[in-house]
Design an enzyme around this catalytic site. Structure first.
Site, PDB file in Angstrom:
ATOM      1  N   CYS A 136       0.793  -1.241   0.027  1.00 21.83           N
ATOM      2  CA  CYS A 136       0.181  -0.115  -0.080  1.00 21.83           C
ATOM      3  C   CYS A 136       0.837   1.222  -0.116  1.00 21.83           C
ATOM      4  O   CYS A 136       0.549   2.334  -0.633  1.00 21.83           O
ATOM      5  CB  CYS A 136      -0.931  -0.105   1.045  1.00 21.83           C
ATOM      6  N   ARG A 182       6.560 -10.891   5.855  1.00 18.48           N
ATOM      7  CA  ARG A 182       6.442 -10.802   6.906  1.00 18.48           C
ATOM      8  C   ARG A 182       6.688 -11.996   7.894  1.00 18.48           C
ATOM      9  O   ARG A 182       6.877 -13.020   7.550  1.00 18.48           O
ATOM     10  CB  ARG A 182       4.673 -10.932   7.114  1.00 18.48           C
ATOM     11  N   GLN A 219       0.818 -10.904  -3.257  1.00 21.55           N
ATOM     12  CA  GLN A 219      -0.343 -10.787  -3.169  1.00 21.55           C
ATOM     13  C   GLN A 219      -0.881 -10.150  -4.609  1.00 21.55           C
ATOM     14  O   GLN A 219      -0.110  -9.758  -5.288  1.00 21.55           O
ATOM     15  CB  GLN A 219      -0.621  -9.351  -2.172  1.00 21.55           C
ATOM     16  N   ASP A 247      -2.367  -7.835  -5.507  1.00 16.51           N
ATOM     17  CA  ASP A 247      -2.695  -6.449  -4.772  1.00 16.51           C
ATOM     18  C   ASP A 247      -3.197  -5.518  -5.583  1.00 16.51           C
ATOM     19  O   ASP A 247      -2.555  -5.348  -6.861  1.00 16.51           O
ATOM     20  CB  ASP A 247      -1.796  -5.947  -3.907  1.00 16.51           C
ATOM     21  N   HIS A 262      -4.780  -1.033  -5.410  1.00 18.66           N
ATOM     22  CA  HIS A 262      -5.403  -0.100  -4.718  1.00 18.66           C
ATOM     23  C   HIS A 262      -5.873   0.863  -5.597  1.00 18.66           C
ATOM     24  O   HIS A 262      -5.499   1.311  -6.535  1.00 18.66           O
ATOM     25  CB  HIS A 262      -4.131   0.574  -3.827  1.00 18.66           C
ATOM     26  N   LYS A 283     -13.182  -3.994   6.559  1.00 16.46           N
ATOM     27  CA  LYS A 283     -13.085  -4.766   5.194  1.00 16.46           C
ATOM     28  C   LYS A 283     -14.156  -5.925   5.380  1.00 16.46           C
ATOM     29  O   LYS A 283     -15.081  -6.317   5.991  1.00 16.46           O
ATOM     30  CB  LYS A 283     -11.651  -5.645   5.363  1.00 16.46           C
ATOM     31  N   HIS A 310      -8.263  -1.066  -0.703  1.00 16.08           N
ATOM     32  CA  HIS A 310      -7.511  -2.148  -0.884  1.00 16.08           C
ATOM     33  C   HIS A 310      -8.112  -3.395  -1.382  1.00 16.08           C
ATOM     34  O   HIS A 310      -9.059  -3.813  -0.977  1.00 16.08           O
ATOM     35  CB  HIS A 310      -6.844  -2.578   0.265  1.00 16.08           C
TER      36      HIS A 310
END
Length: 736
Positions: free
Chosen positions: A408, A437, A455, A457, A459, A542, A588
């Site tokens: 992000c 992580r 991910q 991912d 945005h 979320k 997200h």
RNA sequence: GCUGCUGUAGCUCAGUGGUAGAGCACUUCCUUGGUAAGGAAGAGGUCAUGGGUUCAAGUCCCAUCAGCAGCUCCA
């Protein structure tokens, strides 16, 4: 006008009939008045306030002068299973107390597949002890003793638990139940337990019970607290259901992605590379490529822009985003441009925790000098915060990097990299972003929980007005993705903040706005969804997709998160129609979640047998003998040029053995070729599910496979369903 | 991270303190076949790692590492 008198209560049954009973009559009496058989099969009763014991006097249940709306629950009602299982937990606890000395009871709730009870006792229970515990349980069940409810005030309850040497229960009465004037207990023979209930009428209703496993747990989920032993079990109304449940567990074990991943060469994890770091082997990587290509194409057609960002970023950026301090413990330690960096970092942390004295500080200042770092502004007499600032100043100049733990902030910076106008919004930035992580060792699990993950991912930066439309579009995208891999059974969990927690950042107004927007779209969507307080990300609410796989297990996959906070923290702005600067809203979203977890789930869902469009080996050419090998290679070339994932089995064995191997390798199709096919340019196609499909021109086989790929047809080899397995464990609350 | 269990050939697993085993897979040779296992021979081991007990340790003890189950956690 009710005709009920003080001595009588009216009961309204689900079919609308009204019956009248004395107020000391119970639901069992109501059932008995209908038929003896019904009375025998009643497990519990449901009234508007919830589920209650069938043995509760009706007079206690009446709230006003209205008739009690009563539904008698039998083994056919799903809610009854939870009542049974919680009662089974009591029976198990009773058996354990008969067999062991000094058992302190904690909690014994119902879980999705059964129940557990936590005990504190000195002696270690092992699986070898299960037969004797189960034998004791059987004795208790055979006695068919009733569960009797009684209510006492708190002081009396405390004394009762104290007399019973149940110190955990005493503690719970003092803490967790401090606001309760009275509490209920259940007695079954010599066994008395503080419990909210409800329970089955008598232990004889438990027709099938089995101890499953024993594990450690902690009192009130506090890892620093007292260590308990947790005994897991399950119970059913009949033995067939128990058998089906045990078969489902066996089936799940057979589908374990770690086993199948190794067996079929999909992925590997080894300690030399590092815990939780997944190696995608060629076959697993092909599945991933198919997923990535599919999603990339889909996103491009839905107005997303691809972006790329590096695998590390400056710590300051994650401080701005708020992630660095919040997730400090679950990130890999920062990387420093200089060796002294780690020392200053540790130093700063000690200041924050107050675990350093003057002597230690002086030593560190000397040590820093050795590294050539002078800190003239560091005053020993200053406040810890001021000292930290001095260290931080040095750190700002001397770069610190973090392995990217989330994408992000990078995407926020991409938004910021150019001037933005409302005309460009919504701006949808996507990336297969790899993040790292430092998950706790105990959390790691094959591909499902890893330390390095990619991910899918994206945005979305949009105006407040566009939020609803964009959120709806991401929900639809996620649904499309799930449908494409054959996952049709899912619901949505709307995760909201806990208003009483300080874990969440951002203004009350933003939160309300965000939560309201998500709820509104979900309500319109017709999707089934439930709301969970306290489950939100720290920056926004979320919506998570909870997907049920083909053997009935639930997975949390795709996620959509609304965020008013990061745009604020990064001071993101666009120029509006009014020529004023405005703050965008950020969404997200990740339909897969991560490629690792999604692939791991798919391996289990398909038991390793991927549908053709995802399959790492779509077709294998099997020459009848070496004499046909040249033709087999020629056929394979043709298939390869048509874009199919093809291999040739050039091993020496008989064709039967080659077929067997291909079946065991879960290859979707086999092309058997011998002299007959070579002569006519054909292949004898074999489907791994339907078997021999006969000879056909190679082009026809290609067309057939291409069609199946294009339509992303999902044909499962193993389709199993176990109806009896899962129970919604939230449906009933039997713990205080 | 905590508690418990486990670690032997590429895989699945046997192995009583006294010479390291099996099946599958692998390599070579024979076999050249028609829709789920053809035959033979061979190669493959620092018994997770490091200490300790013992005349002697894969086996018993301790530590470390890793895996598994559960707890806790998941941006």
């Amino acid at each position: 006008m009710s005709t009920a008198t003080a001595a009588n209560v009216q009961v309204k049954l689900p079919d609308g009939t009204l019956v009248e009973h004395p107020s000391d009559a119970t639901s069992l009496d109501v059932a008995r008045a209908i038929s003896e058989g019904l009375a025998r099969s009643v497990i519990a009763a449901e009234i508007s306030e919830g589920i209650v014991d069938a043995a509760r006097p009706l007079g206690e249940l009446a709230t006003d002068n209205q008739p009690i709306e009563l539904k008698l629950l039998t083994s056919r009602d799903e809610a009854a299973l939870s009542v049974l299982r919680h009662s089974a937990a009591h029976v198990m606890a009773r058996a354990v107390m008969r067999l062991y000395e000094g058992v302190s009871l904690a909690f014994g709730p119902v879980t999705e597949g059964g129940f557990y009870y936590d005990f504190e006792l000195d002696e270690k229970i092992s699986e070898e002890d299960f037969p004797k515990i189960e034998a004791e349980i059987k004795k208790i069940i055979k006695d068919k003793e009733p569960f009797e409810r009684f209510i006492v005030d708190r002081a009396e309850a405390r004394k009762l638990c104290d007399d019973l040497d149940q110190d955990l229960k005493v503690e719970h009465i003092d803490t967790g139940l401090a606001d309760q004037a009275t509490v209920s207990f259940y007695r079954q023979g010599e066994f008395i337990d503080l419990c909210r209930g409800p329970h089955i009428p008598d232990a004889g209703k438990i027709k099938a019970i089995k101890l499953m496993s024993v594990a450690g747990s902690h009192w009130k989920a506090d890892t620093a607290g007292r260590q308990l032993q947790r005994l897991y079990g399950t119970a059913f109304f009949d033995k067939k259901e128990l058998k089906a449940y045990l078969e489902q567990i066996e089936e799940a074990k057979r589908r374990d992605h770690r086993v199948l991943g190794k067996q079929h060469g999909l992925f590997a994890i080894n300690p030399e590379v590092g815990q939780g770091l997944c190696l995608w082997l060629p076959k697993g990587a092909r599945v991933r490529v198919a997923l990535e290509d599919f999603l990339r194409k889909e996103l491009l057609s839905r107005g997303y822009d691809p972006v790329y960002s590096p695998h590390i970023g400056r710590v300051e950026m994650y401080e701005t985003s708020g992630h660095f301090p919040y997730y400090r413990d679950s990130q890999f330690a920062p990387l420093f441009g200089s060796e002294v960096g780690a020392m200053l970092d540790a130093w700063s942390q000690k200041l924050e925790q107050g675990t350093i004295d003057r002597d230690g500080e002086e030593k560190l200042i000397e040590a820093a000098k050795v590294f050539g770092v002078e800190l003239p502004n560091y005053k020993l007499s200053a406040a810890p915060e001021a000292k930290q600032n001095v260290l931080h100043e040095w750190q700002l100049v001397n770069e610190r990097y973090l392995l990217k733990p989330m994408n992000c902030p990078h995407h926020c910076q991409i938004f910021k990299a150019q001037q933005r106008s409302y005309r460009q919004l919504p701006l949808r930035l996507f990336e297969f972003g790899t993040v790292y992580r430092h998950e706790q060792t105990g959390e790691l699990n094959g591909m499902l929980r890893v330390r390095g993950l990619t991910q899918d991912d994206a945005h979305i930066f949009c105006t407040a007005d566009q939020v609803e439309h964009e959120f709806r579009a991401t929900i639809e995208l996620t649904q499309f993705v799930l449908r494409s891999v054959g996952l049709d059974d899912y619901s949505v969990q709307l995760s909201l903040r806990d208003p009483n927690s300080d874990k969440y950042v951002g203004s009350e107004q933003n939160w309300n706005q965000a939560e309201g927007a998500l709820r509104g779209v979900l309500e319109q969507s017709g999707l089934t969804f439930n709301e969970e307080e306290g489950e939100a990300a720290f920056y926004g609410p979320k919506a998570d997709f909870m997907v049920r796989d083909c053997i009935g297990r639930s997975w949390q996959l795709g996620t959509v998160q609304l965020d008013y906070n990061l745009p604020e923290r990064f001071k993101l702005e666009y120029n509006g129609r009014d020529n004023q600067a405005h703050r965008p809203v950020m969404i997200h979203r990740a339909p897969f979640g991560s490629l690792e977890r999604f692939t791991g789930m798919l391996i289990e869902h398909f038991a390793g047998a991927f549908p053709l469009w995802l399959s790492p080996e779509q077709i294998r050419v099997l020459p009848l003998s070496d004499k046909s090998l040249d033709y087999a290679v020629a056929v394979a070339k043709q298939l390869d040029e048509a874009g199919l994932k093809v291999t040739v089995d050039s091993s020496g064995g008989k064709v039967q053995a080659k077929i067997r191997n291909a079946q065991l390798d879960l290859v979707n199709y086999m092309a058997v070729v011998g002299p007959k096919e070579a002569e006519t340019g054909m292949v004898a196609l074999r489907d791994r599910i339907d078997g021999d499909l006969g000879s056909m021109p190679t082009a026809e086989a290609v067309a057939r496979l291409k069609q199946e790929i294009q339509s992303r047809q999902v044909r499962q080899v193993v389709q199993t369903s176990f109806a009896a397995a899962a129970v919604d464990s939230d449906a009933i609350g039997n713990e205080y």
